[in-house]
Design a protein around this motif. Sequence first.
Motif, short mmCIF file in Angstrom:
data_model
loop_
_atom_site.label_atom_id
_atom_site.label_comp_id
_atom_site.label_asym_id
_atom_site.label_seq_id
_atom_site.Cartn_x
_atom_site.Cartn_y
_atom_site.Cartn_z
N GLU A 5 43.32 22.19 25.81
CA GLU A 5 42.50 21.03 25.44
C GLU A 5 41.57 20.61 26.58
N ARG A 6 41.96 20.98 27.80
CA ARG A 6 41.17 20.56 28.97
C ARG A 6 40.04 21.56 29.28
N MET A 7 39.99 22.64 28.51
CA MET A 7 39.04 23.70 28.89
C MET A 7 37.65 23.54 28.27
N TYR A 8 36.65 23.60 29.12
CA TYR A 8 35.25 23.67 28.69
C TYR A 8 34.90 25.17 28.78
N VAL A 9 34.87 25.82 27.62
CA VAL A 9 34.79 27.29 27.64
C VAL A 9 33.37 27.78 27.33
N VAL A 10 32.85 28.61 28.22
CA VAL A 10 31.59 29.30 27.95
C VAL A 10 31.97 30.70 27.49
N GLY A 11 31.68 30.97 26.24
CA GLY A 11 32.15 32.22 25.61
C GLY A 11 31.44 33.45 26.14
N SER A 12 31.90 34.55 25.66
CA SER A 12 31.59 35.89 26.17
C SER A 12 30.16 36.11 26.68
N GLN A 13 30.06 36.27 27.98
CA GLN A 13 28.78 36.53 28.64
C GLN A 13 28.78 37.99 29.08
N LYS A 14 27.69 38.69 28.76
CA LYS A 14 27.65 40.12 29.08
C LYS A 14 26.93 40.38 30.40
N ILE A 15 27.57 41.20 31.21
CA ILE A 15 26.96 41.57 32.50
C ILE A 15 27.04 43.07 32.64
N THR A 16 25.92 43.67 33.03
CA THR A 16 25.94 45.12 33.27
C THR A 16 25.71 45.37 34.75
N ILE A 17 26.62 46.16 35.33
CA ILE A 17 26.44 46.54 36.73
C ILE A 17 26.06 48.00 36.76
N VAL A 132 35.63 27.22 32.19
CA VAL A 132 36.08 28.61 32.04
C VAL A 132 34.91 29.45 31.54
N ILE A 133 34.66 30.55 32.23
CA ILE A 133 33.60 31.44 31.75
C ILE A 133 34.22 32.79 31.41
N GLN A 134 33.92 33.26 30.20
CA GLN A 134 34.47 34.54 29.76
C GLN A 134 33.40 35.61 29.92
N LEU A 135 33.79 36.70 30.55
CA LEU A 135 32.80 37.75 30.84
C LEU A 135 33.20 39.08 30.24
N GLU A 136 32.17 39.80 29.80
CA GLU A 136 32.38 41.21 29.45
C GLU A 136 31.50 42.00 30.42
N ILE A 137 32.18 42.71 31.32
CA ILE A 137 31.45 43.37 32.41
C ILE A 137 31.41 44.86 32.17
N ASP A 138 30.20 45.36 32.02
CA ASP A 138 30.00 46.78 31.76
C ASP A 138 29.74 47.47 33.09
N ILE A 141 32.36 52.53 35.49
CA ILE A 141 33.71 53.07 35.35
C ILE A 141 34.31 52.70 33.98
N LYS A 142 34.25 51.41 33.64
CA LYS A 142 34.82 50.94 32.37
C LYS A 142 34.30 49.55 32.04
N ILE A 143 34.58 49.12 30.82
CA ILE A 143 34.21 47.75 30.43
C ILE A 143 35.40 46.85 30.71
N ILE A 144 35.15 45.74 31.38
CA ILE A 144 36.22 44.81 31.74
C ILE A 144 35.96 43.47 31.09
N LYS A 145 36.97 42.98 30.35
CA LYS A 145 36.85 41.63 29.79
C LYS A 145 37.75 40.72 30.60
N THR A 146 37.17 39.64 31.12
CA THR A 146 37.96 38.74 31.95
C THR A 146 37.41 37.33 31.85
N GLY A 147 38.14 36.39 32.43
CA GLY A 147 37.66 35.00 32.45
C GLY A 147 37.94 34.40 33.81
#
Length: 189
Positions: A5-17, A132-138, A141-147
Amino acid sequence: MNQEERMYVVGSQKITIQEEIIGKRILDIGGGGEGIIGLCYGDRVIAIDPRKDELEEAPDGPLKIVMDARELSFLKNSFDAVTSFFTLMYINKDDHEKVFREIYRVLKDNGEFVLWDAIIPEYDGSIKDIFVIQLEIDTPIKIIKTGYGISRKDKDQDVEYFISIGENLGFEAIKVESQDKVFKIIFRK
Ligand SMILES: C[S@@+](CC[C@H](N)C(=O)[O-])C[C@H]1O[C@@H](n2cnc3c(N)ncnc32)[C@H](O)[C@@H]1O
């Protein structure tokens, strides 16, 4: 109240490295946790983090050293590049200038500081006090989903805020990319 309930969540943000980071020797600030830069650039990376447990958790490859970005133990002009991947959001704003100053000092002339971080709005006093920021990092090596999560108080930040700190210390912002709530700035010394 539960944590959710305390979380201000920014949903899945895509980042490519994908782009090459310049030079042979890269210093990664706050390189524990997922250790994304170490994962991508392996033994070219020296990963520093004040938390031993975070460094132990990060992938093998880099040289890992327990150290605080506010006081780097390296001599001046030591690195071709410095990176910070969602680390500055974990460091108090009062310390940001000190960290930038240290990065500038240890970078070689024409070296680059590559900064990825989140755009964080000013805290409005609501019950949602955890950002909280949720990331999908491409990565290559691999795709990583993390927050990544922090307390929202005194953490508002955006691209202009960091460019101003960097330019006041003598950096030139040579590339700025922002999409939705994440950004990447490349500073050159
Ligand atoms: C959650 S991680 C961010 C992501 C990390 N760079 C990755 O690739 O997964 C943030 C890291 O910053 C570190 N940190 C916090 N304060 C720091 C400081 N003063 N100097 C260097 N690292 C710091 C934390 O210990 C934590 O491991």
